[in-house]
Design a protein around this motif. Structure first.
Motif, PDB file in Angstrom:
ATOM      1  N   GLY A 201     -12.083  -2.345 -34.284  1.00  0.00           N
ATOM      2  CA  GLY A 201     -12.816  -3.435 -34.152  1.00  0.00           C
ATOM      3  C   GLY A 201     -12.623  -4.646 -35.011  1.00  0.00           C
ATOM      4  N   HIS A 202     -13.118  -5.780 -34.869  1.00  0.00           N
ATOM      5  CA  HIS A 202     -13.308  -7.001 -35.908  1.00  0.00           C
ATOM      6  C   HIS A 202     -14.472  -7.618 -35.887  1.00  0.00           C
ATOM      7  CE1 HIS A 202     -12.715  -8.949 -31.662  1.00  0.00           C
ATOM      8  NE2 HIS A 202     -13.342  -9.752 -32.520  1.00  0.00           N
ATOM      9  N   GLU A 203     -14.287  -8.250 -36.984  1.00  0.00           N
ATOM     10  CA  GLU A 203     -15.591  -9.069 -37.394  1.00  0.00           C
ATOM     11  C   GLU A 203     -15.174 -10.778 -36.803  1.00  0.00           C
ATOM     12  OE1 GLU A 203     -18.253  -7.791 -38.351  1.00  0.00           O
ATOM     13  OE2 GLU A 203     -17.121  -5.889 -38.780  1.00  0.00           O
ATOM     14  N   HIS A 204     -16.316 -11.449 -36.907  1.00  0.00           N
ATOM     15  CA  HIS A 204     -16.067 -13.001 -36.370  1.00  0.00           C
ATOM     16  C   HIS A 204     -15.026 -13.575 -37.267  1.00  0.00           C
ATOM     17  CE1 HIS A 204     -17.072 -16.568 -34.741  1.00  0.00           C
ATOM     18  NE2 HIS A 204     -17.370 -17.084 -36.108  1.00  0.00           N
ATOM     19  N   GLY A 205     -14.156 -14.244 -36.609  1.00  0.00           N
ATOM     20  CA  GLY A 205     -13.139 -14.882 -37.251  1.00  0.00           C
ATOM     21  C   GLY A 205     -12.230 -14.279 -37.878  1.00  0.00           C
ATOM     22  N   ALA A 206     -11.846 -12.919 -37.831  1.00  0.00           N
ATOM     23  CA  ALA A 206     -11.057 -12.090 -38.432  1.00  0.00           C
ATOM     24  C   ALA A 206      -9.572 -12.426 -38.068  1.00  0.00           C
ATOM     25  CB  ALA A 206     -11.230 -10.536 -37.783  1.00  0.00           C
ATOM     26  N   PHE A 207      -9.241 -13.291 -37.028  1.00  0.00           N
ATOM     27  CA  PHE A 207      -7.850 -13.842 -36.798  1.00  0.00           C
ATOM     28  C   PHE A 207      -8.012 -14.641 -35.820  1.00  0.00           C
ATOM     29  CE2 PHE A 207      -8.917  -9.959 -34.197  1.00  0.00           C
ATOM     30  CZ  PHE A 207      -8.672 -10.371 -32.951  1.00  0.00           C
ATOM     31  N   ALA A 208      -7.130 -15.530 -35.524  1.00  0.00           N
ATOM     32  CA  ALA A 208      -6.708 -16.547 -34.803  1.00  0.00           C
ATOM     33  C   ALA A 208      -6.994 -16.261 -33.300  1.00  0.00           C
ATOM     34  CB  ALA A 208      -5.484 -17.248 -34.562  1.00  0.00           C
ATOM     35  N   GLY A 209      -8.210 -16.897 -32.660  1.00  0.00           N
ATOM     36  CA  GLY A 209      -8.629 -16.240 -31.426  1.00  0.00           C
ATOM     37  C   GLY A 209      -9.810 -15.316 -31.277  1.00  0.00           C
ATOM     38  N   ALA A 210     -10.110 -14.712 -32.390  1.00  0.00           N
ATOM     39  CA  ALA A 210     -11.212 -13.874 -32.332  1.00  0.00           C
ATOM     40  C   ALA A 210     -12.433 -14.565 -32.332  1.00  0.00           C
ATOM     41  CB  ALA A 210     -11.494 -12.898 -33.783  1.00  0.00           C
ATOM     42  N   GLY A 211     -13.316 -14.198 -31.443  1.00  0.00           N
ATOM     43  CA  GLY A 211     -14.637 -14.713 -31.104  1.00  0.00           C
ATOM     44  C   GLY A 211     -15.547 -13.932 -31.945  1.00  0.00           C
ATOM     45  N   GLY A 212     -16.584 -13.244 -31.189  1.00  0.00           N
ATOM     46  CA  GLY A 212     -17.699 -12.699 -32.056  1.00  0.00           C
ATOM     47  C   GLY A 212     -17.220 -11.156 -32.440  1.00  0.00           C
ATOM     48  N   ALA A 213     -18.019 -10.587 -33.299  1.00  0.00           N
ATOM     49  CA  ALA A 213     -17.587  -9.225 -33.882  1.00  0.00           C
ATOM     50  C   ALA A 213     -17.434  -8.419 -32.534  1.00  0.00           C
ATOM     51  CB  ALA A 213     -18.755  -8.610 -34.717  1.00  0.00           C
ATOM     52  N   ARG A 214     -16.707  -7.505 -32.696  1.00  0.00           N
ATOM     53  CA  ARG A 214     -16.370  -6.307 -31.758  1.00  0.00           C
ATOM     54  C   ARG A 214     -16.150  -4.794 -32.252  1.00  0.00           C
ATOM     55  NH1 ARG A 214     -10.556  -5.827 -28.234  1.00  0.00           N
ATOM     56  NH2 ARG A 214     -11.033  -3.752 -27.254  1.00  0.00           N
ATOM     57  N   MET A 215     -16.765  -3.900 -31.699  1.00  0.00           N
ATOM     58  CA  MET A 215     -16.740  -2.607 -31.915  1.00  0.00           C
ATOM     59  C   MET A 215     -15.529  -1.993 -31.502  1.00  0.00           C
ATOM     60  SD  MET A 215     -19.251   0.522 -30.690  1.00  0.00           S
ATOM     61  CE  MET A 215     -20.850  -0.285 -31.264  1.00  0.00           C
ATOM     62  N   GLY A 216     -14.741  -1.246 -32.298  1.00  0.00           N
ATOM     63  CA  GLY A 216     -13.595  -0.609 -32.286  1.00  0.00           C
ATOM     64  C   GLY A 216     -13.854   0.843 -31.478  1.00  0.00           C
ATOM     65  N   ALA A 217     -12.747   1.074 -30.602  1.00  0.00           N
ATOM     66  CA  ALA A 217     -12.800   2.276 -29.932  1.00  0.00           C
ATOM     67  C   ALA A 217     -13.286   3.634 -30.884  1.00  0.00           C
ATOM     68  CB  ALA A 217     -11.352   2.496 -29.426  1.00  0.00           C
ATOM     69  N   PHE A 218     -12.723   3.807 -32.184  1.00  0.00           N
ATOM     70  CA  PHE A 218     -13.243   4.906 -32.727  1.00  0.00           C
ATOM     71  C   PHE A 218     -14.807   4.952 -33.066  1.00  0.00           C
ATOM     72  CE2 PHE A 218      -8.855   5.228 -34.091  1.00  0.00           C
ATOM     73  CZ  PHE A 218      -8.734   6.818 -34.091  1.00  0.00           C
ATOM     74  N   GLU A 219     -15.319   3.774 -33.331  1.00  0.00           N
ATOM     75  CA  GLU A 219     -16.798   3.912 -33.347  1.00  0.00           C
ATOM     76  C   GLU A 219     -17.445   3.988 -31.967  1.00  0.00           C
ATOM     77  OE1 GLU A 219     -20.218   0.835 -35.451  1.00  0.00           O
ATOM     78  OE2 GLU A 219     -18.067   0.200 -35.223  1.00  0.00           O
ATOM     79  N   ALA A 220     -17.032   3.314 -31.020  1.00  0.00           N
ATOM     80  CA  ALA A 220     -17.574   3.478 -29.563  1.00  0.00           C
ATOM     81  C   ALA A 220     -17.344   4.895 -28.989  1.00  0.00           C
ATOM     82  CB  ALA A 220     -16.997   2.508 -28.749  1.00  0.00           C
TER      83      ALA A 220
END
Length: 461
Positions: A201-220
């Motif tokens: 997963g990633h948080e908002h603005g974690a890297f170039a092109g990252a939009g809103g926060a995303r849940m990772g597969a391990f959590e999902a």
């Protein structure tokens, strides 16, 4: 015989297997001995090997011994110092009796024993979406069900088209997490950052092109199963992060500070031999050990031709459910059973689908659009496909099946496409995935090879 089928009135119900003794007769581990009856045995210095050696001249996973219907298949896993049998360096041989093997400064005596073990085979010819009446596939079903009863990580290996993802899904469906989430991560994504985002997963603005926060597969996948599809394609950088997550059972999203624990069943698939990749230092040995707590190998279709009619019957049943009642010509069925099917079950089904879409006998063929099959039509034509003659290692002799009902331009295009797919796959295998060397051999530029690889991967998904 090293494996003997046990029969009853219902057919083969079990396999009686001779145990195998491995004894070190020279080297630092002299007198070390193990007795095994597993399908596949690995010798090396890694702690997860079946025979663990301490000789520094032996690779982590040096060689594999696989019990087959022909005897013991012994394969060098791209070890640093090679494998020798009677002072002759070997890459792969099949033996039916005892043998003395040399690995670095160590010698190991291989001796079949008179002691046997009976391996029951399930009666079923289907496990999840996997099909098979052969003893090889029923043995896979037995091991798959044993794996599903645990929460251990499972590594499913096999050639493209053998049904690795179906096997992984069957592990999920037959396990205690069957009612939990089923989450798949495609490990062939070329971008390391995108893969880490998909996994953790990633948080908002974690890297170039990252939009809103995303849940990772391990959590999902919490409470369910996470499939790492084609895990052998993971870049080393991502492998390190994945290993750390598995060791600590927790993940941290990109750009985030909160650490989350996870509860997932991990299943991975790969067409690569990860033990060879470990020896090439292209895959982390500890990650391989974590993933392959249980190793499930799917045999290629050419080694179980008795399963071909089962897949044909399933295809015809699907066609009937769609309103097209087809039957297959006995000559065509015999031809299907005799082909090598380098693309395995996926290629077989594609051939059947193409044949079902051909114009009926006696009707004008159309290159614009093939008509839907008519009710009760006899399926006798096969697409113009080829397979290398297994007796000719140069691949100079090709088996070409020609159907005069197919327009010449269409048949030629299909044949060229199939050849290019097979050529690129064989080319990359010979060069161990090295695109630059492969391009030089093929007389192509790097971009052309990469483009063909992308097309090949797309056809296999």
């Amino acid at each position: 015989m090293h494996t003997v089928p046990l029969w009853s009135s219902e057919g083969i119900v079990a396999l009686r297997r001779r145990r195998l003794r491995l004894e070190v007769v020279r080297g630092p581990d002299k007198k070390k001995r193990v007795e095994l009856e597993r399908d596949r045995i690995v010798i090396g210095t890694h702690e997860r090997c079946d025979l663990v050696l301490t000789d520094p001249t032996v690779s982590r996973q040096h060689l594999e011994i696989e019990l087959s219907s022909r005897g013991y298949a012994i394969r060098d896993l791209d070890s640093l110092n090679g494998v020798y049998a009677d002072d002759v360096r070997i890459r792969e041989i099949v033996v039916t009796k005892g043998l003395l093997l040399t690995l670095g400064d160590t010698r190991v005596k291989l001796a079949p024993l008179s002691d046997t073990v009976d391996l029951p085979l399930p009666r079923q010819t289907q496990c999840g979406a996997l099909l098979g009446r052969s003893t090889a596939m029923r043995r896979v079903f037995a091991r798959l069900l044993e794996a599903a009863a645990t929460d251990a990580s499972v590594l499913v290996t096999g050639e493209p088209g053998t049904g690795k993802e179906l096997a992984a899904r069957a592990v999920h469906e037959h396990g205690r997490r069957a009612h939990g989430p089923w989450v798949v991560v495609d490990c062939t994504v070329p971008c390391a950052t995108a893969l880490q985002s998909a996994l953790f997963g990633h948080e908002h603005g974690a890297f170039a092109g990252a939009g809103g926060a995303r849940m990772g597969a391990f959590e999902a996948a919490s409470g369910g199963t996470l499939l790492l599809d084609e895990v052998g394609e993971l870049p080393l950088e991502v492998q390190g992060h994945l290993l750390m997550a598995l060791e600590h059972r927790r993940v941290q999203s990109l750009g985030g500070s909160r650490i989350r624990e996870f509860d997932v069943r991990l299943v991975a698939t790969t067409r690569r031999d990860l033990r060879r990749e470990v020896n090439r230092e292209a895959f982390l040995p500890d990650l391989h050990a974590r993933l392959a707590t249980i190793d499930l190998h799917l045999p290629p279709l050419r080694e179980r031709p008795e399963d071909v009619p089962l897949y044909v019957e399933a295809f015809l049943a699907d066609q009937a459910a769609a309103g097209a009642s087809l039957v297959i010509d006995p000559i065509a069925m015999d031809r299907l059973g005799r082909r090598a099917w380098p693309g395995n079950v996926r290629e077989l089904r594609a051939a059947l689908e193409h044949a079902a879409m051909l114009p009926p006998a006696g009707s004008p063929a159309s290159t614009a659009a093939a008509p839907r099959p008519r009710p009760h039509e006899r399926l006798s034509a096969l697409p113009p496909v080829f397979a290398p003659d297994p007796s000719d290692p140069s691949m100079a002799v090709l088996e070409v099946v020609v159907d005069p009902q197919v327009p010449l331009s269409l048949g030629r295009a299909l044949l060229v496409e199939r050849y290019e797919q097979a050529y690129v796959e064989a080319l990359m295998h010979v060069h161990d995935g090295d695109v630059d060397h492969a391009a030089k051999t093929a007389g192509l530029d790097r971009v052309s090879v990469l483009r063909r690889l992308d097309l090949l991967r797309a056809t296999k998904r």
